[in-house]
Design a protein around this motif. Structure first.
Motif, PDB file in Angstrom:
ATOM      1  N   ARG A  48     -21.633  16.728 -27.726  1.00 54.56           N
ATOM      2  CA  ARG A  48     -22.888  16.209 -27.192  1.00 54.56           C
ATOM      3  C   ARG A  48     -23.522  17.255 -26.280  1.00 54.56           C
ATOM      4  O   ARG A  48     -22.847  17.873 -25.455  1.00 54.56           O
ATOM      5  CB  ARG A  48     -22.642  14.919 -26.404  1.00 54.56           C
ATOM      6  N   GLY A  49     -24.812  17.467 -26.428  1.00 57.04           N
ATOM      7  CA  GLY A  49     -25.521  18.404 -25.572  1.00 57.04           C
ATOM      8  C   GLY A  49     -25.639  17.886 -24.150  1.00 57.04           C
ATOM      9  O   GLY A  49     -25.706  16.679 -23.926  1.00 57.04           O
ATOM     10  N   ARG A  50     -25.669  18.812 -23.197  1.00 53.16           N
ATOM     11  CA  ARG A  50     -25.852  18.421 -21.799  1.00 53.16           C
ATOM     12  C   ARG A  50     -27.274  17.889 -21.613  1.00 53.16           C
ATOM     13  O   ARG A  50     -28.228  18.368 -22.233  1.00 53.16           O
ATOM     14  CB  ARG A  50     -25.624  19.626 -20.874  1.00 53.16           C
ATOM     15  N   PRO A  51     -27.464  16.895 -20.731  1.00 49.99           N
ATOM     16  CA  PRO A  51     -28.771  16.236 -20.621  1.00 49.99           C
ATOM     17  C   PRO A  51     -29.807  17.035 -19.838  1.00 49.99           C
ATOM     18  O   PRO A  51     -29.491  17.986 -19.115  1.00 49.99           O
ATOM     19  CB  PRO A  51     -28.426  14.932 -19.896  1.00 49.99           C
ATOM     20  N   LEU A  52     -31.025  16.615 -19.979  1.00 51.84           N
ATOM     21  CA  LEU A  52     -32.157  17.147 -19.230  1.00 51.84           C
ATOM     22  C   LEU A  52     -32.001  16.837 -17.743  1.00 51.84           C
ATOM     23  O   LEU A  52     -31.457  15.800 -17.369  1.00 51.84           O
ATOM     24  CB  LEU A  52     -33.434  16.484 -19.762  1.00 51.84           C
ATOM     25  N   GLU A  53     -32.490  17.746 -16.893  1.00 53.05           N
ATOM     26  CA  GLU A  53     -32.563  17.499 -15.453  1.00 53.05           C
ATOM     27  C   GLU A  53     -34.013  17.666 -15.006  1.00 53.05           C
ATOM     28  O   GLU A  53     -34.647  18.685 -15.285  1.00 53.05           O
ATOM     29  CB  GLU A  53     -31.677  18.480 -14.676  1.00 53.05           C
ATOM     30  N   LEU A  54     -34.525  16.652 -14.323  1.00 57.47           N
ATOM     31  CA  LEU A  54     -35.903  16.649 -13.841  1.00 57.47           C
ATOM     32  C   LEU A  54     -35.916  16.501 -12.325  1.00 57.47           C
ATOM     33  O   LEU A  54     -35.052  15.832 -11.743  1.00 57.47           O
ATOM     34  CB  LEU A  54     -36.688  15.495 -14.458  1.00 57.47           C
ATOM     35  N   LEU A  55     -36.917  17.088 -11.695  1.00 59.06           N
ATOM     36  CA  LEU A  55     -37.068  17.005 -10.245  1.00 59.06           C
ATOM     37  C   LEU A  55     -38.418  16.394  -9.886  1.00 59.06           C
ATOM     38  O   LEU A  55     -39.462  16.846 -10.380  1.00 59.06           O
ATOM     39  CB  LEU A  55     -36.962  18.401  -9.620  1.00 59.06           C
ATOM     40  N   ALA A 100     -32.642  20.058 -21.749  1.00 54.64           N
ATOM     41  CA  ALA A 100     -31.516  19.494 -22.494  1.00 54.64           C
ATOM     42  C   ALA A 100     -30.984  20.527 -23.483  1.00 54.64           C
ATOM     43  O   ALA A 100     -31.749  21.317 -24.048  1.00 54.64           O
ATOM     44  CB  ALA A 100     -31.945  18.227 -23.222  1.00 54.64           C
ATOM     45  N   GLN A 101     -29.686  20.530 -23.681  1.00 59.24           N
ATOM     46  CA  GLN A 101     -29.086  21.432 -24.654  1.00 59.24           C
ATOM     47  C   GLN A 101     -29.323  20.918 -26.075  1.00 59.24           C
ATOM     48  O   GLN A 101     -29.275  19.702 -26.318  1.00 59.24           O
ATOM     49  CB  GLN A 101     -27.569  21.524 -24.443  1.00 59.24           C
ATOM     50  N   ASP A 102     -29.539  21.836 -26.992  1.00 55.03           N
ATOM     51  CA  ASP A 102     -29.569  21.443 -28.408  1.00 55.03           C
ATOM     52  C   ASP A 102     -28.277  21.934 -29.070  1.00 55.03           C
ATOM     53  O   ASP A 102     -27.483  22.643 -28.481  1.00 55.03           O
ATOM     54  CB  ASP A 102     -30.817  21.943 -29.124  1.00 55.03           C
ATOM     55  N   TYR A 103     -28.097  21.570 -30.318  1.00 54.23           N
ATOM     56  CA  TYR A 103     -26.830  21.842 -31.005  1.00 54.23           C
ATOM     57  C   TYR A 103     -26.527  23.340 -31.075  1.00 54.23           C
ATOM     58  O   TYR A 103     -25.370  23.750 -30.905  1.00 54.23           O
ATOM     59  CB  TYR A 103     -26.867  21.239 -32.415  1.00 54.23           C
ATOM     60  N   LYS A 104     -27.544  24.162 -31.293  1.00 54.79           N
ATOM     61  CA  LYS A 104     -27.311  25.603 -31.427  1.00 54.79           C
ATOM     62  C   LYS A 104     -26.691  26.204 -30.182  1.00 54.79           C
ATOM     63  O   LYS A 104     -25.949  27.184 -30.247  1.00 54.79           O
ATOM     64  CB  LYS A 104     -28.631  26.306 -31.769  1.00 54.79           C
ATOM     65  N   GLU A 105     -27.002  25.615 -29.025  1.00 52.32           N
ATOM     66  CA  GLU A 105     -26.471  26.129 -27.769  1.00 52.32           C
ATOM     67  C   GLU A 105     -25.014  25.746 -27.546  1.00 52.32           C
ATOM     68  O   GLU A 105     -24.364  26.255 -26.629  1.00 52.32           O
ATOM     69  CB  GLU A 105     -27.317  25.629 -26.590  1.00 52.32           C
ATOM     70  N   LEU A 106     -24.496  24.862 -28.373  1.00 47.99           N
ATOM     71  CA  LEU A 106     -23.104  24.435 -28.237  1.00 47.99           C
ATOM     72  C   LEU A 106     -22.152  25.359 -28.981  1.00 47.99           C
ATOM     73  O   LEU A 106     -20.948  25.326 -28.775  1.00 47.99           O
ATOM     74  CB  LEU A 106     -22.929  23.009 -28.782  1.00 47.99           C
ATOM     75  N   LEU A 107     -22.682  26.194 -29.889  1.00 54.36           N
ATOM     76  CA  LEU A 107     -21.837  27.032 -30.723  1.00 54.36           C
ATOM     77  C   LEU A 107     -21.362  28.274 -29.975  1.00 54.36           C
ATOM     78  O   LEU A 107     -21.999  28.737 -29.059  1.00 54.36           O
ATOM     79  CB  LEU A 107     -22.611  27.446 -31.984  1.00 54.36           C
TER      80      LEU A 107
END
Length: 421
Positions: free
Chosen positions: A394-401, A414-421
């Protein structure tokens, strides 16, 4: 939770309508408040000043939340940093925290991290908080190689048992943290370890989520006693962090106020050290949770309901990979619906992860919730994103301020799948 209120039956966090934010951002996501973060830091620092503590330095514990934008906000207010890795050192410095305001804690500093810290700080790091003789030996050797003098602080193990979860208690001799009194006094006599090192401080840190200050008082008194025995010209005394927050409503009355905490620190230092010495070292703090926990929430969406006889499960799209504390510690966090309605049933709020421990709350009174409804998990600013993972891919979630001007800013996409590889 303060700063959460319903307006026209819609939940607001720090005066921002949560449902409106969720319309344009995929759940789950973290939502932080700059206003709350700033206030919490200012209250902590000013509390130390009001208690007449000497030249206080507040070193924010980056392990609680290392988000760049949040750390930059703290840096601009004069915060220092409590770090436990080379990565956290890089993060603190790139966010504008000067080396002389950084304390390097942790039992497992590597040679690479030590050499980097000495070089990048040019020997000006506030301190290496030492936790073993072998560590002291290595740091002295690294300082010699880099032609610097390492600033050393002994982290003491005062042998106390604070009232907190066993996984976040760090002040007893069965824990891996800190040095016993006899070791501290013995190490000081070993001249070969001090050719390129200088003792500048003593510190304690007995645990996290502390709501009872009896052990804190005892630990500070023990540190003062050892400080007098060392007869060293200390530049600072570090009383650590760990001051708790009221996650559960029952903890509100037990939670020490900043004023109570700072008064205890001052009175203990005065009685056990200042009245017996001409030295007036500055006081260093290492708070994390007390500064950032209530400045953040986790926004999730209901996926579906599942009823298994008398067990009613509400399945949400956030999981233990997004927020670990309930699964790891059995920690309580409030679960609140974004649309105000009367609680009609008791449910288990669970995530999609393939673990039974992936549960945010059991037997919670909530209104009837359907697919698409929003709920929030309260007080998730500390040890939320920082303890997250990619479990179940699972990708890491978005962070908003939520900025002071009430405008939203993405502080981590938010992370997408490509960033998990």
């Amino acid at each position: 939770m303060k700063n959460l209120e319903y307006k026209n039956k819609k939940l607001q966090f720090s005066k921002t309508d949560i449902a409106s934010v969720a319309k344009n951002n995929k759940t789950p996501f973290y939502l932080y408040s700059e206003e709350i973060l700033v206030k919490n830091y200012q209250d902590f620092y000013q509390g130390a000043v009001n208690a007449n503590l000497i030249n206080p330095l507040v070193c924010f514990a980056l392990k609680s939340n290392p988000n760049k934008e949040l750390v930059k906000i703290l840096a601009k207010m004069g915060s220092g940093a409590d770090i436990v890795s080379g990565g956290e050192l890089k993060r603190a410095m790139e966010c504008g925290i000067p080396a002389e305001k950084i304390v390097f804690s942790g039992v497992g500093k590597t040679e690479e991290e030590i050499l980097y810290a000495l070089k990048v700080s040019k020997g000006k790091l506030c301190s290496f908080n030492i936790e073993s003789l072998e560590e002291l030996e290595l740091i002295n050797s690294c300082a010699k190689r880099t032609k610097t003098v390492a600033r050393i602080c002994f982290r003491l193990n005062p042998v106390v048992k604070p009232k907190t979860h066993k996984y976040i208690s760090t002040g007893n001799k069965t824990h891996k943290f800190g040095l016993l009194e006899k070791d501290v006094l013995s190490f000081l006599k070993e001249k070969k370890y001090w050719s390129h090192s200088k003792l500048v401080g003593l510190s304690i840190h007995i645990g996290s989520q502390l709501l009872d200050l009896k052990a804190t008082k005892k630990a500070i008194a023990k540190m003062c006693d050892i400080a007098l025995k060392t007869q060293a010209p200390l530049e600072f005394i570090d009383v650590g962090g760990g001051l708790g927050v009221d996650y559960h409503p029952s903890e509100t009355k037990r939670m020490p106020s900043i004023e109570e905490y700072m008064t205890l620190v001052y009175k203990t230092l005065h009685k056990e050290f200042y009245s017996k010495s001409d030295l007036r070292p500055r006081v260093v703090f290492e708070p994390g949770r007390r500064i950032i926990a209530k400045a953040g929430i986790l926004v999730m969406r209901v996926l579906r309901n599942k009823i298994s006889e008398d067990n009613h499960f509400v399945i949400v799209d956030g999981g233990m990979n997004d927020f670990m504390r309930p699964s790891l510690y059995g920690a309580y966090h409030g679960v609140t619906p974004v649309q105000e309605a009367k609680a009609t049933t008791r449910v288990h709020v669970v995530g999609p992860i393939c673990e039974t421990s992936d549960c945010f709350g059991s037997d919670r009174p909530l209104p009837a919730l359907k697919s698409g409804d929003l709920v929030i998990l309260e007080d998730t600013g500390a040890y939320g994103y920082s303890m997250g993972s990619n479990y179940n891919l699972r990708g890491r979630p978005l962070e908003l301020l939520i900025q002071k001007n009430q405008k939203l800013k993405t502080v981590n996409k938010a992370q997408d799948y490509k960033e998990l590889l």
